[in-house]
Scaffold this active site. Sequence first.
Site, PDB file in Angstrom:
ATOM      1  CB  CYS A   8      43.797  42.224  35.386  1.00 57.81           C
ATOM      2  SG  CYS A   8      42.925  43.681  34.047  1.00 57.81           S
ATOM      3  CB  CYS A  15      47.291  44.007  32.410  1.00 55.96           C
ATOM      4  SG  CYS A  15      47.302  44.096  33.755  1.00 55.96           S
ATOM      5  CB  CYS A  45      44.507  45.804  37.944  1.00 56.72           C
ATOM      6  SG  CYS A  45      46.310  44.806  36.944  1.00 56.72           S
ATOM      7  CB  CYS A  92      46.499  47.732  33.612  1.00 52.79           C
ATOM      8  SG  CYS A  92      44.999  46.932  34.093  1.00 52.79           S
ATOM      9  CB  CYS A 152      32.274  43.449  46.191  1.00 47.96           C
ATOM     10  SG  CYS A 152      31.021  42.981  45.286  1.00 47.96           S
TER      11      CYS A 152
END
Length: 154
Positions: A57, A60, A106, A109, A129
Amino acid sequence: MTLSQSGFDLTPPSDSDRLRLEADLNDEERRVLLHHGTEAPFCGGLLNQKKSGVYCCRLCGLPLFRQDTKFESGTGWPSFTGPVDPAHVVGIEDNSYGMRRVETRCARCDSHQGHVFPDGPRPTGLRYCINSASLNFVADGEPLPDPLGRGEHL
C-alpha cells in the site's frame, strides 16, 4: 492490536500518523488513494513491472500483492489473482456509475486500491484490478516500507 495471519499489524494509523502519511502523497496518489479515483488505463508505472517482489500500500506500507500473482489482463491496470493475505484487502460493494462491482481497500489504512472482478484466471477466478498510484513495489531482498514504524517484514 489485530494481527493478520501473516503477522502484520492491521491497527489503523493514528490521526497524527495519517496526516503525516497523507502529506507525503502527490496529487495523483491523493486523488486515487483518498478520493477513490482511477488512474488512466495503460499509464500506471507498475503495469509492466516484472521483477520478483511484493506490492505494498502506497499510504501505509502493508503488503497487498505478490508479483507471482500478477497477470496480463489487457485492461491497462496491474492485475492480480489474489492478495498476499486475504485479511490485507477489504472488499466494499460499489454501485457507482451504474455498475455493480467490489471496491478494494487496504485493510489497515482504508485507502482505495481498485476493484476486484470475478473474471480472472485460475486458481482464484478473480481479477484484482489495482491502480499503480495505490502501490509501491518492493523487489525481493529489499526492506518493506515501514512508514508507521512497526518493524514488519515478510
